[in-house]
Write a protein that holds these residues in place. Structure first.
Motif, PDB file in Angstrom:
ATOM      1  N   MET A  99      -8.975  37.480 -35.671  1.00  0.00           N
ATOM      2  CA  MET A  99      -9.817  37.820 -34.381  1.00  0.00           C
ATOM      3  C   MET A  99     -10.134  37.116 -33.041  1.00  0.00           C
ATOM      4  O   MET A  99      -9.068  35.788 -32.951  1.00  0.00           O
ATOM      5  N   ASP A 100     -10.435  37.933 -32.574  1.00  0.00           N
ATOM      6  CA  ASP A 100     -10.623  37.729 -31.222  1.00  0.00           C
ATOM      7  C   ASP A 100     -11.601  38.108 -30.314  1.00  0.00           C
ATOM      8  O   ASP A 100     -12.212  38.700 -30.964  1.00  0.00           O
ATOM      9  N   MET A 101     -11.761  36.772 -28.844  1.00  0.00           N
ATOM     10  CA  MET A 101     -12.999  37.425 -28.997  1.00  0.00           C
ATOM     11  C   MET A 101     -12.556  37.137 -26.990  1.00  0.00           C
ATOM     12  O   MET A 101     -12.001  36.658 -26.388  1.00  0.00           O
ATOM     13  N   SER A 102     -13.611  38.001 -26.448  1.00  0.00           N
ATOM     14  CA  SER A 102     -13.238  38.262 -24.806  1.00  0.00           C
ATOM     15  C   SER A 102     -14.373  38.738 -24.106  1.00  0.00           C
ATOM     16  O   SER A 102     -15.852  38.991 -24.759  1.00  0.00           O
ATOM     17  N   TYR A 103     -15.202  37.771 -22.536  1.00  0.00           N
ATOM     18  CA  TYR A 103     -16.205  36.920 -22.222  1.00  0.00           C
ATOM     19  C   TYR A 103     -16.389  38.513 -20.903  1.00  0.00           C
ATOM     20  O   TYR A 103     -14.923  38.224 -20.487  1.00  0.00           O
ATOM     21  N   TYR A 104     -16.793  38.353 -20.325  1.00  0.00           N
ATOM     22  CA  TYR A 104     -17.508  39.199 -19.100  1.00  0.00           C
ATOM     23  C   TYR A 104     -18.408  38.269 -18.339  1.00  0.00           C
ATOM     24  O   TYR A 104     -19.668  38.395 -18.767  1.00  0.00           O
ATOM     25  N   PRO A 105     -18.382  36.629 -17.629  1.00  0.00           N
ATOM     26  CA  PRO A 105     -17.495  36.439 -16.781  1.00  0.00           C
ATOM     27  C   PRO A 105     -16.212  36.015 -17.679  1.00  0.00           C
ATOM     28  O   PRO A 105     -16.683  35.615 -18.617  1.00  0.00           O
ATOM     29  N   PHE A 117      -2.788  44.048 -29.151  1.00  0.00           N
ATOM     30  CA  PHE A 117      -3.607  44.772 -29.349  1.00  0.00           C
ATOM     31  C   PHE A 117      -4.169  43.878 -28.635  1.00  0.00           C
ATOM     32  O   PHE A 117      -4.298  42.789 -29.049  1.00  0.00           O
ATOM     33  N   PHE A 118      -4.675  44.110 -26.973  1.00  0.00           N
ATOM     34  CA  PHE A 118      -5.932  43.240 -26.087  1.00  0.00           C
ATOM     35  C   PHE A 118      -6.426  43.604 -25.845  1.00  0.00           C
ATOM     36  O   PHE A 118      -7.007  45.823 -25.371  1.00  0.00           O
ATOM     37  N   ILE A 119      -8.174  43.002 -25.628  1.00  0.00           N
ATOM     38  CA  ILE A 119      -9.167  43.270 -24.592  1.00  0.00           C
ATOM     39  C   ILE A 119      -9.390  42.776 -24.262  1.00  0.00           C
ATOM     40  O   ILE A 119      -9.982  41.541 -24.744  1.00  0.00           O
ATOM     41  N   LEU A 120      -9.624  42.584 -22.677  1.00  0.00           N
ATOM     42  CA  LEU A 120     -10.114  41.483 -21.987  1.00  0.00           C
ATOM     43  C   LEU A 120     -11.036  42.283 -20.637  1.00  0.00           C
ATOM     44  O   LEU A 120     -11.024  44.171 -20.437  1.00  0.00           O
ATOM     45  N   PHE A 121     -11.455  41.256 -19.800  1.00  0.00           N
ATOM     46  CA  PHE A 121     -12.579  42.288 -19.043  1.00  0.00           C
ATOM     47  C   PHE A 121     -11.437  41.790 -17.872  1.00  0.00           C
ATOM     48  O   PHE A 121     -11.247  41.085 -17.440  1.00  0.00           O
ATOM     49  N   ASP A 122     -12.183  42.583 -16.882  1.00  0.00           N
ATOM     50  CA  ASP A 122     -11.590  41.976 -15.121  1.00  0.00           C
ATOM     51  C   ASP A 122     -12.996  43.038 -13.986  1.00  0.00           C
ATOM     52  O   ASP A 122     -12.998  43.087 -14.439  1.00  0.00           O
ATOM     53  N   LYS A 123     -12.916  42.035 -13.317  1.00  0.00           N
ATOM     54  CA  LYS A 123     -13.897  41.647 -12.272  1.00  0.00           C
ATOM     55  C   LYS A 123     -13.506  43.112 -11.127  1.00  0.00           C
ATOM     56  O   LYS A 123     -12.235  42.615 -10.382  1.00  0.00           O
ATOM     57  N   LEU A 166     -13.422  46.744 -18.366  1.00  0.00           N
ATOM     58  CA  LEU A 166     -12.537  46.170 -19.680  1.00  0.00           C
ATOM     59  C   LEU A 166     -11.033  46.868 -20.260  1.00  0.00           C
ATOM     60  O   LEU A 166     -10.818  47.900 -19.803  1.00  0.00           O
ATOM     61  N   ILE A 167     -10.226  46.243 -20.481  1.00  0.00           N
ATOM     62  CA  ILE A 167      -8.754  46.632 -20.254  1.00  0.00           C
ATOM     63  C   ILE A 167      -8.576  46.299 -21.919  1.00  0.00           C
ATOM     64  O   ILE A 167      -8.990  45.499 -21.623  1.00  0.00           O
ATOM     65  N   ALA A 168      -7.857  47.892 -22.031  1.00  0.00           N
ATOM     66  CA  ALA A 168      -7.574  47.838 -23.586  1.00  0.00           C
ATOM     67  C   ALA A 168      -5.876  47.682 -23.966  1.00  0.00           C
ATOM     68  O   ALA A 168      -5.708  49.237 -22.859  1.00  0.00           O
ATOM     69  N   GLY A 169      -5.416  46.905 -24.014  1.00  0.00           N
ATOM     70  CA  GLY A 169      -4.234  48.065 -24.335  1.00  0.00           C
ATOM     71  C   GLY A 169      -3.187  46.969 -25.728  1.00  0.00           C
ATOM     72  O   GLY A 169      -3.839  46.820 -26.302  1.00  0.00           O
ATOM     73  N   TRP A 170      -1.557  48.022 -25.896  1.00  0.00           N
ATOM     74  CA  TRP A 170      -1.074  47.238 -27.105  1.00  0.00           C
ATOM     75  C   TRP A 170       0.012  48.082 -26.643  1.00  0.00           C
ATOM     76  O   TRP A 170       0.301  49.098 -26.585  1.00  0.00           O
ATOM     77  N   ASP A 171       0.525  47.937 -26.837  1.00  0.00           N
ATOM     78  CA  ASP A 171       2.367  48.080 -27.279  1.00  0.00           C
ATOM     79  C   ASP A 171       2.806  48.777 -25.479  1.00  0.00           C
ATOM     80  O   ASP A 171       2.311  47.576 -25.031  1.00  0.00           O
ATOM     81  N   ASN A 172       2.903  49.832 -25.106  1.00  0.00           N
ATOM     82  CA  ASN A 172       2.701  50.241 -23.753  1.00  0.00           C
ATOM     83  C   ASN A 172       2.057  50.948 -22.578  1.00  0.00           C
ATOM     84  O   ASN A 172       2.109  51.550 -22.477  1.00  0.00           O
ATOM     85  N   ALA A 173       0.626  51.502 -23.603  1.00  0.00           N
ATOM     86  CA  ALA A 173      -0.123  51.746 -22.791  1.00  0.00           C
ATOM     87  C   ALA A 173      -1.404  50.872 -23.181  1.00  0.00           C
ATOM     88  O   ALA A 173      -1.631  50.015 -23.727  1.00  0.00           O
ATOM     89  N   LYS A 174      -2.059  51.081 -21.673  1.00  0.00           N
ATOM     90  CA  LYS A 174      -3.020  50.272 -21.485  1.00  0.00           C
ATOM     91  C   LYS A 174      -4.292  52.032 -20.719  1.00  0.00           C
ATOM     92  O   LYS A 174      -4.234  52.697 -20.332  1.00  0.00           O
ATOM     93  N   VAL A 175      -5.948  51.114 -20.951  1.00  0.00           N
ATOM     94  CA  VAL A 175      -6.753  51.935 -20.288  1.00  0.00           C
ATOM     95  C   VAL A 175      -7.725  51.147 -19.635  1.00  0.00           C
ATOM     96  O   VAL A 175      -7.874  49.685 -20.267  1.00  0.00           O
ATOM     97  N   VAL A 176      -8.706  51.384 -19.143  1.00  0.00           N
ATOM     98  CA  VAL A 176      -9.144  50.558 -18.530  1.00  0.00           C
ATOM     99  C   VAL A 176     -10.748  51.643 -17.714  1.00  0.00           C
ATOM    100  O   VAL A 176     -10.020  53.153 -17.403  1.00  0.00           O
ATOM    101  N   LEU A 177     -11.198  51.118 -18.311  1.00  0.00           N
ATOM    102  CA  LEU A 177     -12.520  51.760 -18.906  1.00  0.00           C
ATOM    103  C   LEU A 177     -13.801  50.506 -17.688  1.00  0.00           C
ATOM    104  O   LEU A 177     -14.181  49.174 -17.637  1.00  0.00           O
TER     105      LEU A 177
END
Lengths: 187, 194
Positions: free
Chosen positions: A30-36, A157-163, A171-182
């Protein structure tokens, strides 16, 4: 008969005493990502110039030599954006995704990946495992976002936030060679 | 009941805000991985399997440091957790407990909601403390936000646990929050208010 009853009672009491199963360490931790970003660290330094907006709690499956998108994760099938428990996102203030207002609160996040785009789903359900019981009727919003290539494959696999700016973030999610930005905006 | 414990030290003037592994896609996974325990146990799985219960009663979100050959609890500077010194009940982010309904702990009503949870371990007892300063890193917990504290006795954990563990177990009055590491265990009884 009496002996059988005694054996049953003893067996039952042993079972009851042994009920507390010690959880082993998960291979998808498990992991946790915050924004900010890094909010808890900023908080103990009294350095939180911006208020807390969002937090994601998710589990991080490992690539482990496997082909992920299109093989491990079938295109067109709902995926829990992580592992184990359904990924949880909490908004601490009202936000907007794809022009849809989302009230502050806890939601679950899912996605339907395809080769060129992922459909990101914010759903009203909470405290549930996986995506097997995913209920489209509880969707709050669905957004299509294009798949981008991650130059270097990500093992976890990762999820993180970016300003982006003062009123919006990704919200940026990615794994292997793919990522998406929401993109998400403050309401 | 007063407990002689050291005053929480204020955070040092400069802490490098290192990106948590969560912020760097290529960082290795945290050596003290996060975990979550629900009451009723395995609530999310049961919900997926069609359980009628709409809401859990409690859950705890914490990180699990490993013993790794070290002395876990003790007086010496070599031990990970020192008797009489506040410990974050885990690692990294401060441990969080969420109550989905009001409960009673140590005779006191605890309102539904989220709290930071930390402790001050002693050889024979732990002081368990609920704190309202949520979403903070666990290294420095501001005791001015303490909401409630209670002492619970230490017992022996067998078999010894390599990884710090927090789980809820059934109890006739509600649940016990069991916290254990190495060969030390404590149990916090949580009554469900009727």
């Amino acid at each position: 008969m009496k002996q059988l009853m005694i054996i049953c009672c003893v067996a039952f009491s042993i079972t009851v005493c042994a009920q507390t199963k010690i959880p082993t360490l998960d291979k998808s931790p498990m992991d946790m990502s915050y924004y900010p970003a890094n909010y808890p660290l900023l908080k103990i330094q009294d350095n939180t110039s911006e208020p807390l907006v969002a937090r994601v709690i998710y589990s991080r499956p490992q690539k482990n030599g496997r082909v992920i998108f299109g093989e491990l994760l079938e295109y067109g099938k709902v995926w829990r954006l992580g592992a184990n428990e359904a990924t949880e996102i909490e908004f601490f203030q009202n936000v907007k995704i794809n022009d849809v207002k989302i009230k502050k609160g806890r939601y679950t996040l899912y996605t339907i990946p395809t080769a060129g785009k992922w459909t990101i789903i914010v759903n009203k359900e909470n405290d549930i495992w996986g995506s097997f019981r995913y209920d489209e009727k509880k969707d709050v919003v669905r957004v299509d976002v294009p798949v981008q290539n991650l130059g270097e494959p990500a093992e976890s696999f990762f999820i993180l936030f970016d300003k982006i700016n003062a009123t919006s973030f990704n919200l940026i999610a990615g794994w292997d060679n793919a990522k998406v930005v929401l993109p998400i905006s403050l309401n | 009941m007063s407990c002689n414990h050291k005053k929480i030290q204020p955070a040092p003037a400069v802490i490098t805000v290192r990106d948590s592994s969560a912020q760097n896609p290529y960082a290795t996974l945290d050596r003290s991985p996060m975990d979550m325990s629900y009451f009723p146990a395995d609530f999310p799985l049961k919900k997926m399997n069609g359980s009628k219960e709409k809401m859990p009663i409690a859950r705890v979100i914490y990180s699990r440091p490993h013993k790794n050959g070290r002395i876990v609890f003790g007086n010496s500077t070599n031990s990970i957790c020192h008797y009489g010194t506040p410990w974050r009940l885990g690692a990294n982010e401060a441990t969080e407990i969420d109550f989905y309904e009001n409960v009673v702990i140590g005779g006191k009503n605890i309102t539904q909601g989220s709290y930071l949870l930390y402790c001050i371990p002693f050889e024979d007892r732990w002081t368990i403390i609920f704190n309202s300063n949520l979403y903070a890193w666990g290294l420095h917990i501001d005791s001015s936000y303490d909401v409630f504290k209670t002492d619970i006795p230490v017992s022996v954990q067998l078999p010894s646990l390599e990884d710090f563990t927090m789980i809820f177990s059934d109890a006739p009055y509600g649940t016990d929050l069991v916290m254990a590491w190495d060969n030390v265990k404590v149990v916090l009884p949580i009554e469900l208010s009727k």
